[in-house]
Design an enzyme around this catalytic site. Sequence first.
Site, PDB file in Angstrom:
ATOM      1  N   ALA A  16      -2.550 129.953   7.572  1.00  0.00           N
ATOM      2  CA  ALA A  16      -3.352 128.724   7.137  1.00  0.00           C
ATOM      3  C   ALA A  16      -5.058 129.246   7.013  1.00  0.00           C
ATOM      4  CB  ALA A  16      -3.294 127.722   8.526  1.00  0.00           C
TER       5      ALA A  16
ATOM      6  N   HIS B 118     -16.975 142.834  32.632  1.00  0.00           N
ATOM      7  CA  HIS B 118     -15.893 143.272  33.411  1.00  0.00           C
ATOM      8  C   HIS B 118     -15.418 142.396  34.649  1.00  0.00           C
ATOM      9  CE1 HIS B 118     -13.476 145.927  35.916  1.00  0.00           C
ATOM     10  NE2 HIS B 118     -13.950 145.381  37.072  1.00  0.00           N
TER      11      HIS B 118
ATOM     12  N   ALA C 232      13.914 137.303  11.623  1.00  0.00           N
ATOM     13  CA  ALA C 232      13.374 137.665  12.678  1.00  0.00           C
ATOM     14  C   ALA C 232      11.856 137.956  12.157  1.00  0.00           C
ATOM     15  CB  ALA C 232      13.800 138.843  13.427  1.00  0.00           C
ATOM     16  N   GLY C 233      11.340 136.900  11.529  1.00  0.00           N
ATOM     17  CA  GLY C 233       9.856 137.102  11.080  1.00  0.00           C
ATOM     18  C   GLY C 233       9.251 136.200  11.860  1.00  0.00           C
ATOM     19  N   VAL C 234       8.081 135.868  11.726  1.00  0.00           N
ATOM     20  CA  VAL C 234       6.978 135.125  12.520  1.00  0.00           C
ATOM     21  C   VAL C 234       7.699 133.679  12.909  1.00  0.00           C
ATOM     22  CG1 VAL C 234       4.797 134.157  12.642  1.00  0.00           C
ATOM     23  CG2 VAL C 234       4.977 136.266  11.264  1.00  0.00           C
TER      24      VAL C 234
ATOM     25  N   ASP D  59      -0.810 128.915   0.206  1.00  0.00           N
ATOM     26  CA  ASP D  59       0.500 129.520   0.003  1.00  0.00           C
ATOM     27  C   ASP D  59       1.012 129.351  -1.297  1.00  0.00           C
ATOM     28  OD1 ASP D  59       0.413 129.541   2.845  1.00  0.00           O
ATOM     29  OD2 ASP D  59       2.134 128.513   3.289  1.00  0.00           O
TER      30      ASP D  59
ATOM     31  N   GLU E 154      18.843 139.432  11.906  1.00  0.00           N
ATOM     32  CA  GLU E 154      17.913 139.624  10.899  1.00  0.00           C
ATOM     33  C   GLU E 154      18.418 140.691   9.846  1.00  0.00           C
ATOM     34  OE1 GLU E 154      14.666 139.393   9.643  1.00  0.00           O
ATOM     35  OE2 GLU E 154      15.425 140.869   8.535  1.00  0.00           O
TER      36      GLU E 154
ATOM     37  N   VAL F 293      14.078 132.129   7.004  1.00  0.00           N
ATOM     38  CA  VAL F 293      14.053 133.325   6.278  1.00  0.00           C
ATOM     39  C   VAL F 293      13.052 133.455   5.166  1.00  0.00           C
ATOM     40  CG1 VAL F 293      16.423 133.518   6.427  1.00  0.00           C
ATOM     41  CG2 VAL F 293      15.760 132.191   4.543  1.00  0.00           C
TER      42      VAL F 293
ATOM     43  N   LYS G 297       2.642 125.496  17.994  1.00  0.00           N
ATOM     44  CA  LYS G 297       1.910 126.119  19.190  1.00  0.00           C
ATOM     45  C   LYS G 297       1.901 125.118  20.397  1.00  0.00           C
ATOM     46  CE  LYS G 297       1.806 128.852  16.719  1.00  0.00           C
ATOM     47  NZ  LYS G 297       2.152 129.114  15.378  1.00  0.00           N
TER      48      LYS G 297
HETATM   49  P1  FAD Z   1       0.342 123.306   2.971  1.00  0.00           P
HETATM   50  O1  FAD Z   1      -0.231 123.514   4.312  1.00  0.00           O
HETATM   51  O2  FAD Z   1       1.771 123.453   2.580  1.00  0.00           O
HETATM   52  O3  FAD Z   1      -0.065 121.913   2.337  1.00  0.00           O
HETATM   53  C1  FAD Z   1       0.226 121.585   1.101  1.00  0.00           C
HETATM   54  C2  FAD Z   1       0.284 120.060   0.980  1.00  0.00           C
HETATM   55  O4  FAD Z   1       0.511 119.533  -0.407  1.00  0.00           O
HETATM   56  C3  FAD Z   1       1.592 119.319   1.337  1.00  0.00           C
HETATM   57  O5  FAD Z   1       1.077 118.686   2.620  1.00  0.00           O
HETATM   58  C4  FAD Z   1       2.202 118.717   0.404  1.00  0.00           C
HETATM   59  O6  FAD Z   1       2.837 117.488   0.913  1.00  0.00           O
HETATM   60  C5  FAD Z   1       1.101 118.525  -0.602  1.00  0.00           C
HETATM   61  N1  FAD Z   1       1.618 118.613  -2.007  1.00  0.00           N
HETATM   62  C6  FAD Z   1       2.499 119.452  -2.245  1.00  0.00           C
HETATM   63  N2  FAD Z   1       2.545 119.129  -3.862  1.00  0.00           N
HETATM   64  C7  FAD Z   1       2.061 118.066  -3.788  1.00  0.00           C
HETATM   65  C8  FAD Z   1       1.713 117.258  -5.104  1.00  0.00           C
HETATM   66  N3  FAD Z   1       2.299 117.486  -6.251  1.00  0.00           N
HETATM   67  N4  FAD Z   1       1.119 116.130  -5.167  1.00  0.00           N
HETATM   68  C9  FAD Z   1       0.450 115.950  -3.824  1.00  0.00           C
HETATM   69  N5  FAD Z   1       0.705 116.612  -2.879  1.00  0.00           N
HETATM   70  C10 FAD Z   1       1.437 117.679  -2.846  1.00  0.00           C
HETATM   71  N6  FAD Z   1      -0.320 129.942   9.634  1.00  0.00           N
HETATM   72  C11 FAD Z   1      -0.942 130.345  10.597  1.00  0.00           C
HETATM   73  O7  FAD Z   1      -2.195 130.932  10.242  1.00  0.00           O
HETATM   74  N7  FAD Z   1      -0.973 130.186  11.584  1.00  0.00           N
HETATM   75  C12 FAD Z   1       0.160 129.842  12.619  1.00  0.00           C
HETATM   76  O8  FAD Z   1       0.573 129.706  13.648  1.00  0.00           O
HETATM   77  C13 FAD Z   1       1.186 129.375  11.630  1.00  0.00           C
HETATM   78  N8  FAD Z   1       2.448 128.689  12.235  1.00  0.00           N
HETATM   79  C14 FAD Z   1       3.410 128.267  11.155  1.00  0.00           C
HETATM   80  C15 FAD Z   1       4.275 127.832  11.932  1.00  0.00           C
HETATM   81  C16 FAD Z   1       5.320 127.134  11.103  1.00  0.00           C
HETATM   82  C17 FAD Z   1       6.601 126.556  11.791  1.00  0.00           C
HETATM   83  C18 FAD Z   1       5.350 127.124   9.854  1.00  0.00           C
HETATM   84  C19 FAD Z   1       6.116 126.445   8.858  1.00  0.00           C
HETATM   85  C20 FAD Z   1       4.034 127.556   8.918  1.00  0.00           C
HETATM   86  C21 FAD Z   1       2.956 128.320   9.955  1.00  0.00           C
HETATM   87  N9  FAD Z   1       2.163 128.575   9.309  1.00  0.00           N
HETATM   88  C22 FAD Z   1       0.887 129.171  10.338  1.00  0.00           C
HETATM   89  C23 FAD Z   1       1.741 129.042   7.834  1.00  0.00           C
HETATM   90  C24 FAD Z   1       0.953 127.684   7.458  1.00  0.00           C
HETATM   91  O9  FAD Z   1       1.363 126.335   8.088  1.00  0.00           O
HETATM   92  C25 FAD Z   1       0.625 127.850   6.034  1.00  0.00           C
HETATM   93  O10 FAD Z   1       0.269 128.945   5.665  1.00  0.00           O
HETATM   94  C26 FAD Z   1      -0.487 126.694   5.541  1.00  0.00           C
HETATM   95  O11 FAD Z   1      -0.070 125.567   5.938  1.00  0.00           O
HETATM   96  C27 FAD Z   1      -0.668 126.893   3.953  1.00  0.00           C
HETATM   97  O12 FAD Z   1      -1.757 125.911   3.711  1.00  0.00           O
HETATM   98  P2  FAD Z   1      -1.748 125.306   2.311  1.00  0.00           P
HETATM   99  O13 FAD Z   1      -2.870 124.395   2.304  1.00  0.00           O
HETATM  100  O14 FAD Z   1      -1.443 126.299   1.270  1.00  0.00           O
HETATM  101  O15 FAD Z   1      -0.317 124.484   2.030  1.00  0.00           O
HETATM  102  P1  AMP Z   2       9.592 135.943   7.153  1.00  0.00           P
HETATM  103  O1  AMP Z   2       9.652 136.025   5.534  1.00  0.00           O
HETATM  104  O2  AMP Z   2       8.477 136.742   7.806  1.00  0.00           O
HETATM  105  O3  AMP Z   2       9.506 134.439   7.518  1.00  0.00           O
HETATM  106  O4  AMP Z   2      10.957 136.502   7.567  1.00  0.00           O
HETATM  107  C1  AMP Z   2      11.806 136.062   7.277  1.00  0.00           C
HETATM  108  C2  AMP Z   2      13.128 136.923   7.618  1.00  0.00           C
HETATM  109  O5  AMP Z   2      14.604 136.513   7.222  1.00  0.00           O
HETATM  110  C3  AMP Z   2      13.108 138.523   6.751  1.00  0.00           C
HETATM  111  O6  AMP Z   2      12.809 139.483   7.712  1.00  0.00           O
HETATM  112  C4  AMP Z   2      14.502 138.503   6.314  1.00  0.00           C
HETATM  113  O7  AMP Z   2      14.977 140.121   6.079  1.00  0.00           O
HETATM  114  C5  AMP Z   2      15.327 137.545   6.750  1.00  0.00           C
HETATM  115  N1  AMP Z   2      16.458 137.343   6.180  1.00  0.00           N
HETATM  116  C6  AMP Z   2      16.700 136.769   4.943  1.00  0.00           C
HETATM  117  N2  AMP Z   2      18.013 136.345   4.480  1.00  0.00           N
HETATM  118  C7  AMP Z   2      18.623 136.748   5.641  1.00  0.00           C
HETATM  119  C8  AMP Z   2      20.074 136.684   5.849  1.00  0.00           C
HETATM  120  N3  AMP Z   2      20.966 136.138   4.920  1.00  0.00           N
HETATM  121  N4  AMP Z   2      20.312 137.037   7.300  1.00  0.00           N
HETATM  122  C9  AMP Z   2      19.700 137.656   8.036  1.00  0.00           C
HETATM  123  N5  AMP Z   2      18.328 137.561   7.800  1.00  0.00           N
HETATM  124  C10 AMP Z   2      17.765 137.171   6.586  1.00  0.00           C
END
Ligand code: FAD
Ligand code: AMP
Length: 479
Positions: free
Chosen positions: A327, A451, A189-191, A319, A211, A277, A58
Amino acid sequence: MSEKYDVIVIGGGPGGYVAAIRAAQLGYKTACIEKRINKQGDPALGGTCLNVGCIPSKALLDSSWKYHEAEEAFADHGIGVGKLNLDLDTMLQRKDKIVLQLTGGIAQLFKANKVDWLQGTGQLKANKQVVFKPLEGDEQTLEAENVVLAAGSVPIDIPVAEVDQQIIVDSTGALEFTSVPKKLGVIGAGVIGLELGSVWARLGSQVTVLEAVDTFLPAVDQQVAKEAMKQFTKQGLDIHLGARVTGSKKNKNSVRVTYTDGGGEQEETFDRLIVAVGRRPYTEGLLSQDAGVTLDERNFIYVDNQCRTDVPGVYAIGDLVRGPALAHKAIEEGVMVAEVIAGEHTQVNYDAVPGVIYTHPEVAWVGKTEEEVKESGEPYKTGVVPFAANGRALAAGESAGMVKFVVDEKSDRVLGMHVLGPQASELVQQGVISLEFGASIEDLQLMVFGHPSLSETVHEAALATDYKAIHVAQRRRKK
Ligand code: FAD
Ligand code: AMP
């Protein structure tokens, strides 16, 4: 001798750190194990979201949008800025500063709430024992009444485009380009692909998104997705649907990508390639053989709707488990498990989790799409109103997009709200509140909206479901 905690959380991302703080607030002796080392080489809380996800992306989206506006939109407002200069280094440093401020803030919150931050790796064993391997020093076994697994997710790798974080990068590498790639390829072409593609397109890259699937944003209401596709294409994102990447060959400073589409085998050369992907649950090293929790067929930890695993006293959130990888979903699950542990009545309403794509215009939605409702066979009505009919949007030069409501025809209940437009991430919260309160669309129709405001388009879209919108011409329903 092993130390005993009431609650041990493994993973300090938005799910884990929130679970730990809430558990401590509820009076439990709590530890959070986090192994992450940040790019400065220091241990860091905040997980993917704060370090390499939501927040840094962001920061770059906002910086690149300002640059784009200065380049393309300021002149319309009568503002001349002369020759624009991009200092990418400063832009990246600003992002890093924001990340450090926020991750440092969580460390402070841990101190204030007396959560022990155990820096290192955690592994769940049988009987709620946790093996803790510190970043430095000897392994120890800890015991807990309750364990919360919150290890998050990692990017999916595809063998046809192996990430080296130089030429072929994942989302983390795409936050760190030290120069603007001239030609940038994005797989997916995902988020994440759309957000990161947008950042670099605004800064000057010629961006091609490949995509595999034929439908653009299949989870999004298709009327909104189609308009979003138009807007993104207009901004210069070249999005190829039905284009499956089948191989890549790196040269010193470029990568040749092969893909198949309706026209057969194609190839294109890029200076940099982002692989976006999707993400997968991060379970490596998290569970010992005897841990006892069950994984589903996609490797997510199996949980019930209050995030209990198959082992009593062991929970999994964020996740690592089913549901959208977001998040705010992880955060609410973190709160919920701490309160479940405390025996409180608590829940996450999975039917009202908003989704947002932070492109410009933003895409945001909550609840059911028109396609989903149509499929159910229940009678429904929709109301769609463009921002072009909104004075505030026009004043801001932000009139692309629309608000759409999907409403149950019989009960008048709001089923879904879909937004493409300015501040969609904020506006959609009105849909979340409507779903939570079981609002009828009439409730929204009868409310007073300030408004001029962007929210007036929410009001008009609500009115439009009954052909009562004032600022768009609607066909009148026959009495
Ligand atoms: P995580 O944030 O992945 O945290 C897990 C942590 O656990 C990590 O720091 C890892 O080091 C630690 N860990 C793993 N295994 C172990 C272990 N065995 N021992 C100790 N530590 C460990 N979501 C949104 O809602 N809005 C957004 O705008 C958004 N933008 C994103 C942009 C990008 C580029 C990416 C990659 C993701 C984005 N997300 C967004 C998704 C969001 O980051 C995740 O959904 C969120 O971080 C999940 O939170 P979590 O706590 O499940 O895991
Ligand atoms: P997201 O899961 O929302 O981050 O989106 C990932 C996207 O990547 C999905 O829409 C998939 O269809 C696409 N994708 C996965 N593998 C391939 C590939 N080999 N070539 C092109 N697109 C792909």
